[in-house]
Write an enzyme that holds these catalytic residues in place. Structure first.
Site: not given
Length: 403
Positions: A210, A7, A243, A94, A333-336, A388, A183, A212
């Site tokens: 979710l 990546n 953003r 990627r 954020l979605g996981e943590n 990913e 994504h 950055n």
């Protein structure tokens, strides 16, 4: 099959060496500050059951030098994870933007490289760096198959009524201005993991990535992306770390015409000074959560706004899908983030979405798919850790096996 996943960014290069037969990560690392003072390569691998990290502090004037050091670390006499570069079957890259040309993973040929290069105006910060990574890999792993996995490919199933903008047709026909979405690799991975976990081959889901940078995707019972919150570029949709997400274009005109702000400044404000940073003074949700717990009103407003934007997209995508079986939270954020999930599911009982707060807390940082809805909730709420790199390796392995 041993696959190196790359990546490449403009000043960094992440990598993972993955054994696809048993999903083992043999080594991973990051070359950072390429072309900038203070550059280094951080390399991690496992030896005799222990995780070891090596840091090479060295000037990295370009990606070729970074790749040379990475190759040396992978084949180091004392701590080699591969005998030689020839041990790597394929290198998966990627690539951020594949435009309308690529709807699936591709072996990289001169023609594919030229198309990626032609798409640079659609991703001026990413595609050039991705190409540099490809060309460096071709030099150091000449016997490996080079494969491109596109961030945009998963969203090529969007119907025209979802990907077109209501502007004169010539802007689409001639300039290809449309919704592309991003994504895609993450959305595809967590959807398939949820499908396996729930044993539901006809799963209708909303995936919520979710980090950055953030995005949501509506995925139908056939596993097709039918709408997604990121569009032509990575600025619209959800509130993000720096953003703004969705904003009335009239605000931009006002900044330009009434506040006499140059376009470059406006672009910088919306991309780098807004979102959580603009609202709460930090782009790191952990900092904002700490202030929230101290009673900071700006932090409280930030989570309320952040969650409210997600909830609006949940409602819209439930309409687009004509109902939904599962919400899937993933990425940083979605996981943590307990607070993020709490506010994202707030006041949605009327839609059959009921978050179990105890499960939400107990399953924070989940390392496998887990459900966090109440027993009476009609919609499954899952935390699914994204991967990913594994998704890229998997798609590369499948393509190479067919060749």
């Amino acid at each position: 099959m041993q696959i190196l996943v790359i990546n490449a960014g403009s000043s960094s290069m992440k990598y993972q060496l993955i054994e696809t037969d048993d999903k083992t990560v043999l080594a991973k690392g990051l070359a950072e500050r390429i072309g900038i003072a203070g550059s280094r390569v951080k390399h991690q691998f496992t030896k005799n059951g222990a995780s070891i990290e090596k840091v090479v502090e060295q000037d990295l004037p370009n990606h070729n030098v970074a790749f040379e050091i990475i190759t040396q670390l992978l084949t180091d006499k004392e701590d080699a994870v591969i005998a030689s570069p020839e041990a790597i079957t394929a290198v998966g890259h990627r690539i951020v933007h594949g435009g309308e040309k690529f709807s699936e993973t591709q072996v990289i040929t001169p023609e594919v490289k030229e198309t990626i290069r032609a798409l640079i105006p659609l991703a001026p910060l990413h595609n050039p760096a991705n190409l540099i990574g490809v060309e460096a890999a071709e030099k150091f792993f000449p016997n490996a198959v080079q494969v491109a996995v596109f961030d945009t490919a998963f969203h090529q199933t969007l119907p025209e009524h979802a990907f077109r903008y209501a502007i004169p047709e010539k802007f689409y026909a001639e300039e290809k201005i449309r919704v592309y979405g991003f994504h895609g690799t993450s959305h595809k991975y967590v959807y398939n993991e949820a499908k396996k976990y729930l044993k539901n081959e006809k799963l209708k889901a909303i995936t919520i990535h979710l980090g950055n940078g953030s995005s949501m995707t509506a995925i139908d019972e056939n596993g097709h992306s039918i709408d997604t919150s990121l569009g032509f570029g990575p600025l619209c949709g959800l509130i993000m770390g720096t953003r703004s997400g969705d904003i009335d274009p009239s605000v931009i005109f006002h900044m330009l015409e009434q506040l006499n702000m140059p376009l470059e400044k406006i672009k910088n404000v919306l991309n780098k000074e807004s979102g959580m940073l603009g609202l709460a003074g930090s782009s790191d949700a952990r900092d904002v959560a700490a202030r929230y717990n101290e009673g900071d009103p700006n932090a409280a407003l930030t989570f309320e706004m952040y969650g409210y934007r997600i909830r609006k997209y949940i409602g819209a995508y439930m309409a687009a899908l004509n109902g939904v079986d599962a919400l899937i939270f993933t990425a940083g954020l979605g996981e943590n983030s307990i607070l993020t999930r709490r506010y994202a599911c707030k006041n949605l009982e009327g839609l059959g979405i009921e978050l179990d707060e105890e499960l939400n807390v107990d399953n924070n940082h989940a390392d496998t798919p887990v459900e966090i809805q109440t027993p009476s909730g009609k919609v499954k709420i899952l935390i699914v850790p994204t991967n990913e790199e594994w998704q890229i390796a998997k798609e590369v392995a499948e393509l190479v096996a067919k060749a």
